[in-house]
Design a protein around this motif. Structure first.
Motif, short mmCIF file in Angstrom:
data_model
loop_
_atom_site.label_atom_id
_atom_site.label_comp_id
_atom_site.label_asym_id
_atom_site.label_seq_id
_atom_site.Cartn_x
_atom_site.Cartn_y
_atom_site.Cartn_z
N VAL A 102 -1.28 -8.13 5.63
CA VAL A 102 -0.83 -6.87 6.23
C VAL A 102 -0.53 -5.88 5.11
N ASP A 103 -0.49 -4.61 5.48
CA ASP A 103 -0.26 -3.52 4.52
C ASP A 103 1.01 -2.80 4.95
N ASN A 104 1.96 -2.65 4.05
CA ASN A 104 3.24 -2.04 4.47
C ASN A 104 3.14 -0.55 4.76
N ARG A 105 1.99 0.04 4.52
CA ARG A 105 1.79 1.40 5.00
C ARG A 105 2.00 1.45 6.52
N ASP A 106 1.65 0.34 7.18
CA ASP A 106 1.70 0.33 8.65
C ASP A 106 3.09 0.59 9.21
N TRP A 107 4.14 0.17 8.49
CA TRP A 107 5.48 0.43 9.03
C TRP A 107 6.33 1.34 8.14
N LEU A 108 5.98 1.46 6.86
CA LEU A 108 6.82 2.30 6.00
C LEU A 108 6.46 3.79 6.11
N GLY A 115 0.81 -1.22 0.00
CA GLY A 115 0.00 0.00 0.00
C GLY A 115 0.84 1.26 0.00
N PHE A 116 2.01 1.19 0.65
CA PHE A 116 2.84 2.39 0.72
C PHE A 116 3.38 2.77 -0.65
N THR A 117 4.06 1.83 -1.29
CA THR A 117 4.69 2.14 -2.57
C THR A 117 3.65 2.50 -3.63
N ALA A 118 2.49 1.86 -3.56
CA ALA A 118 1.44 2.16 -4.54
C ALA A 118 0.96 3.60 -4.39
#
Lengths: 416, 416
Positions: free
Chosen positions: B125-131, B79-82
């Motif tokens: 999980v969605d990497n928005r959570d940590w990135l 989710g972050f990179t997108a």
């Protein structure tokens, strides 16, 4: 010559590069005509260094020139990068400092900076204020502003890449973070040494991407050490620190290699450009002896950082110590790195004798002198502080000037 | 063969690479012996794609294999990179999506993923959570883990650098951010296509630097499109989507190039390895006709994503449409990209006639058929949806299979 033409002449005097010159001239003219506020002139320093020498003073003096015309000196303390250090542990020039160390170094550094800069217009900021809170999305935006190929054109990277010496990807981020500083302070001009040209120019692209008018870049030449070596470094004994005592400062200046006299006069003293040109001409056709040009340089420096009286006193002491006693002015300097010295080991370290027994024999013959005084006791012992700046002598022709080593090497503060 | 030996055989079946194999085997054996928890098996996807085709299913099916042995599938939505996209605007494969688009795409994607994966053990999980919250200091730590030279060894970077095609420095960050995901989910194994090997291995170094046991890397071969071209893409008409209707799925499978039959059977169906080997042997010595092997493949796929009954029905419909009417099975597919079609332009687009007048002449002669039915009206007009999947024919030998174009190209979700 109009006021603004004169201003342009002073500001660009001695500069290695002004890029792009047309933009710079335009900004200066606009400011002079009151069509825009005074320029914001950025200079970034890493608080890893505390002692400022003449090498550092070159850019600082240029910054002071801008202040004299009413422009604002914006001094950026690189508190963020100093705290992060080099996480790969590869770079010796990027040690990791604690917040307390950063603050302490910055304080000492700023005390010395104020010996060169005017009190105003001056802004002092710390890039922790905007870099610490930078988000990953912002970092990605920043790093999308430059290509890998372009970064690899930077001379030091190109060299390391070609030689197979590892470059951490984080090292590609630092020039962009410094460029980001220009956005934060809305710099109109950035100053630096010629070794910083790439980094300074990077600021232009990043500012443009942020919707700002890109800064102009003004670089100053790097000056060689007194001995002509590329790196001026306190621990190499080839630097003059701006806090050096008058006698020390004077003595060091007198040891400068002849071919550097003009460069030093032009970049490190307050001597007017025309006068430097005149000294240059007289040196070139032999009307002026290099020793006398150096006496002028030495006096100018002591006057600048101490006073005219101190300069006069230093010159008199020097004459007594060297000229009047026939001690050559260009004797080697020996850097001492131990706290206590026995006389025989001192003589060996200074390479005035080749063995302990030769040392004892010379002492017995009354051939060993410290600042001209014969030393008769071969078991004499000295504290390092007592030796610093003195001249040791064996016989009539062997001399060495003693200097206490700095505890750690100092790097160029503006070499970020 | 012991249970754990069988598990190892199933898990590594079809894999291109298991790196390092010894570590992988050790982890699997420890988990099987109850000496450690089940493995956490990471698979990262970018929510820029919504439709999953057989190419994507290869790694997902491998992930399901791990679930069947009790290991945890950890699906990471990028989710972050997108949301960040490619700030340099250079990369078409990294469009910038709004948070809503990310969520919507992820939902559609996950619905399809669940057609392949088991319901548990599964973590999404969605990497928005940590990135999103990564600080600059953490980014610098991360980027100090890898060198520029090593990054430039990655095949696509090496090629672009050599060809002078710009690489933004931000692009060097993405592999490390994906590697950072492995730390966040404490991955024991990461799966991906062979094009992801470099990125997957980067996770090992970053995990080690974070004090974790580095993940093992298991890569699966990429499969070619039905027509043998390297890129499987819905809009090229050479892909089978896992949500394709039974008849469509069956018909597409029958158009597969013969040399890919075994690869598809092995990597995209539930046919047991031994049986695939048997089909392979019988194809090789001519006991089995490629057409019959493809019928098997087509039935297996429809059974997998629909049902055995649907597979049977699709086969029967296909036989009526093609085999029984003498329509060749390998006729070209024409992808249609307009909403409405007049018959003459349709015939021209399908390259069955060379002009509008030839089209009208053929219609007048009763030589034009749609799914076997003669079309007598040269002014006939069709909706795109009505043409999708049908066969158009001119005379006895000119055929084309019609296919509606996807609205936008789909990229490999695991190709991050």
């Amino acid at each position: 010559m109009s006021d603004v033409d004169e201003q342009l002449q002073v500001l660009t005097h001695g500069a290695a590069q002004v890029e792009p010159y047309e933009e710079f001239e335009h900004k200066v003219r606009q400011a002079a005509a009151g069509q825009r506020p005074p320029l914001r002139v950025k200079f970034g320093i890493d608080p890893t260094s505390t002692d400022i020498h003449l090498g550092h003073s070159v850019v600082l003096r240029k910054l002071a020139d801008f202040q004299r015309f009413g422009h604002t000196a914006v001094l950026i303390i690189g508190g963020f990068t100093a705290q992060v250090g080099d996480p790969s542990g590869r770079s010796k020039t990027r040690p990791r400092l604690s917040p307390e160390q950063v603050t302490a170094n910055a304080r000492t550094y700023l005390e010395q900076v104020r010996m060169v800069l005017l009190d105003e217009p001056l802004e002092i900021v710390d890039n922790r204020d905007w870099l610490e809170g930078l988000t990953l999305a912002e970092v990605l935006g920043l790093t999308s502003q430059m290509t890998v190929a372009r970064m690899l054109e930077r001379a030091d990277f190109a060299e390391r890449y070609a030689s197979g010496i590892p470059i951490a990807i984080s090292e590609f981020l630092y020039p962009l973070l410094q460029a980001r500083d220009s956005v934060a302070v809305r710099a109109d001009v950035e100053l630096g040494g010629t070794d910083q040209t790439f980094n300074l120019l990077a600021g232009r692209g990043v500012q443009q991407a942020a919707g700002q008018v890109p800064q102009c870049v003004l670089t100053m030449p790097l000056i060689e050490g007194l001995d002509g070596s590329a790196k001026m470094s306190k621990s190499l004994g080839n630097a003059i620190g701006i806090t050096d005592e008058p006698a020390d400062m004077y003595g060091k200046a007198m040891r400068l290699r002849d071919e550097l006299i003009i460069k030093y006069l032009r970049l490190t003293t307050a001597v007017a450009p025309d006068e430097v040109d005149d000294v240059h001409a007289r040196l070139a056709d032999g009307r002026l002896h290099p020793r006398d040009a150096k006496r002028r340089l030495a006096r100018e420096l002591v006057t600048l950082y101490h006073s005219a009286e101190a300069a006069q006193a230093a010159q008199e002491r020097f004459d007594v110590q060297f000229r009047d006693r026939g001690v050559p002015e260009d004797i080697p300097t020996v850097v001492l790195d131990r706290d206590r010295w026995f006389l025989p080991s001192l003589l060996q370290a200074a390479e005035l004798v080749t063995s302990g027994s030769e040392a004892r024999r010379m002492v017995a013959q009354g051939a060993v002198r410290l600042d001209g005084t014969v030393i008769g006791d071969a078991t004499a012992e000295y504290e390092l502080a007592d030796l610093d700046g003195r001249v040791i002598q064996v016989g009539k022709r062997r001399f060495a000037r003693l200097q206490a080593a700095a505890m750690d090497d100092q790097r160029t503060p503006h070499n970020r």
